[in-house]
Write a protein that holds these residues in place. Structure first.
Motif, PDB file in Angstrom:
ATOM      1  N   THR A 174       0.833  -1.201   0.000  1.00 17.45           N
ATOM      2  CA  THR A 174       0.000   0.000   0.000  1.00 17.45           C
ATOM      3  C   THR A 174       0.866   1.248   0.000  1.00 17.45           C
ATOM      4  O   THR A 174       0.577   2.211  -0.717  1.00 17.45           O
ATOM      5  N   GLN A 175       1.932   1.247   0.785  1.00 19.21           N
ATOM      6  CA  GLN A 175       2.838   2.390   0.824  1.00 19.21           C
ATOM      7  C   GLN A 175       3.459   2.622  -0.551  1.00 19.21           C
ATOM      8  O   GLN A 175       3.514   3.752  -1.029  1.00 19.21           O
ATOM      9  N   GLU A 176       3.909   1.562  -1.202  1.00 19.11           N
ATOM     10  CA  GLU A 176       4.532   1.707  -2.512  1.00 19.11           C
ATOM     11  C   GLU A 176       3.537   2.184  -3.560  1.00 19.11           C
ATOM     12  O   GLU A 176       3.888   2.980  -4.431  1.00 19.11           O
ATOM     13  N   GLU A 177       2.277   1.756  -3.460  1.00 18.81           N
ATOM     14  CA  GLU A 177       1.244   2.270  -4.363  1.00 18.81           C
ATOM     15  C   GLU A 177       1.051   3.763  -4.155  1.00 18.81           C
ATOM     16  O   GLU A 177       0.904   4.521  -5.111  1.00 18.81           O
ATOM     17  N   SER A 178       1.044   4.201  -2.888  1.00 17.38           N
ATOM     18  CA  SER A 178       0.894   5.616  -2.569  1.00 17.38           C
ATOM     19  C   SER A 178       2.075   6.425  -3.108  1.00 17.38           C
ATOM     20  O   SER A 178       1.900   7.516  -3.652  1.00 17.38           O
ATOM     21  N   VAL A 179       3.276   5.893  -2.963  1.00 12.66           N
ATOM     22  CA  VAL A 179       4.479   6.568  -3.474  1.00 12.66           C
ATOM     23  C   VAL A 179       4.387   6.694  -4.991  1.00 12.66           C
ATOM     24  O   VAL A 179       4.616   7.769  -5.562  1.00 12.66           O
ATOM     25  N   ARG A 180       4.031   5.612  -5.657  1.00 10.37           N
ATOM     26  CA  ARG A 180       3.910   5.619  -7.123  1.00 10.37           C
ATOM     27  C   ARG A 180       2.855   6.635  -7.566  1.00 10.37           C
ATOM     28  O   ARG A 180       3.052   7.374  -8.527  1.00 10.37           O
ATOM     29  N   GLU A 181       1.745   6.710  -6.854  1.00 11.64           N
ATOM     30  CA  GLU A 181       0.685   7.664  -7.184  1.00 11.64           C
ATOM     31  C   GLU A 181       1.161   9.111  -6.989  1.00 11.64           C
ATOM     32  O   GLU A 181       0.896   9.977  -7.823  1.00 11.64           O
TER      33      GLU A 181
ATOM     34  N   VAL B 154      10.039   3.739 -13.301  1.00 12.15           N
ATOM     35  CA  VAL B 154       9.931   4.261 -11.943  1.00 12.15           C
ATOM     36  C   VAL B 154      10.066   3.066 -11.016  1.00 12.15           C
ATOM     37  O   VAL B 154       9.275   2.118 -11.084  1.00 12.15           O
ATOM     38  N   LEU B 155      11.093   3.094 -10.187  1.00  8.11           N
ATOM     39  CA  LEU B 155      11.361   2.027  -9.230  1.00  8.11           C
ATOM     40  C   LEU B 155      10.943   2.513  -7.844  1.00  8.11           C
ATOM     41  O   LEU B 155      11.317   3.614  -7.445  1.00  8.11           O
ATOM     42  N   VAL B 156      10.202   1.694  -7.128  1.00 11.86           N
ATOM     43  CA  VAL B 156       9.706   2.089  -5.811  1.00 11.86           C
ATOM     44  C   VAL B 156      10.161   1.060  -4.784  1.00 11.86           C
ATOM     45  O   VAL B 156      10.039  -0.150  -5.003  1.00 11.86           O
ATOM     46  N   ASP B 157      10.673   1.567  -3.663  1.00  5.24           N
ATOM     47  CA  ASP B 157      11.084   0.725  -2.547  1.00  5.24           C
ATOM     48  C   ASP B 157      10.694   1.450  -1.269  1.00  5.24           C
ATOM     49  O   ASP B 157      11.338   2.435  -0.893  1.00  5.24           O
ATOM     50  N   GLY B 158       9.647   0.987  -0.632  1.00  9.26           N
ATOM     51  CA  GLY B 158       9.181   1.657   0.579  1.00  9.26           C
ATOM     52  C   GLY B 158       8.729   3.069   0.248  1.00  9.26           C
ATOM     53  O   GLY B 158       7.932   3.285  -0.657  1.00  9.26           O
ATOM     54  N   ALA B 159       9.263   4.045   0.971  1.00  2.00           N
ATOM     55  CA  ALA B 159       8.890   5.446   0.777  1.00  2.00           C
ATOM     56  C   ALA B 159       9.677   6.128  -0.333  1.00  2.00           C
ATOM     57  O   ALA B 159       9.425   7.283  -0.644  1.00  2.00           O
ATOM     58  N   ASP B 160      10.627   5.423  -0.931  1.00  2.00           N
ATOM     59  CA  ASP B 160      11.499   6.014  -1.948  1.00  2.00           C
ATOM     60  C   ASP B 160      11.124   5.560  -3.348  1.00  2.00           C
ATOM     61  O   ASP B 160      10.698   4.431  -3.555  1.00  2.00           O
TER      62      ASP B 160
END
Length: 141
Positions: free
Chosen positions: A5-12, A82-88
């Motif tokens: 969920t966090q990674e989805e939020s970051v991507r959004e 776009v690479l997402v890892d946690g909040a980054d």
């Protein structure tokens, strides 16, 4: 919040940044940032848009200084990943612009490092070929 969920939020949030950027409204771009930020665009200090910023209200200034230095409508901007890892998140792409003052066209690979907290960007670090930018803008002396 789960990591997924966090990674989805970051991507959004990163997607919203790029969408607003594409709309060309510097003030609306700032809306995706938290009040306090870690912003870094390294480069030749003779270019007025480079450097650090630490507050959301400083974000529009970056674009209001950069955009007029480029030939409008002559830019090509692509993002490959776009690479997402946690909040980054890291966005990888390529910029091609034409400097208005010199007419020089330049290209540079780019990488953005973002960090998101509570649905807002708290970090933006931009990595590009700063020498190519300086040469195109004719500030390398």
């Amino acid at each position: 919040m789960s990591q997924h969920t966090q990674e989805e939020s970051v991507r959004e949030t990163v997607g919203t940044f790029f969408r607003l950027l594409g709309e060309g409204d510097a003030d609306r771009v700032a809306d995706v940032f938290a009040e306090e930020i870690d912003w870094l665009v390294p480069g030749d200090e003779r270019l007025p848009w480079v450097g650090r910023r630490s507050r959301r209200e400083e974000v529009p200034e970056y674009f209001k200084l950069l955009w007029p230095a480029l030939v409008a409508g002559a830019s090509e901007i692509t993002f490959d990943k776009v690479l997402v890892d946690g909040a980054d998140a890291v966005a990888l792409g390529h910029f091609t612009h034409t400097a208005k003052a010199t007419g020089r066209r330049f290209s540079t690979p780019v990488a953005f490092h973002f960090t998101v907290a509570d649905g807002k960007l708290v970090r933006l670090h931009l990595y590009e070929d700063t020498y190519a930018v300086s040469r195109a803008m004719d500030v390398t002396g």
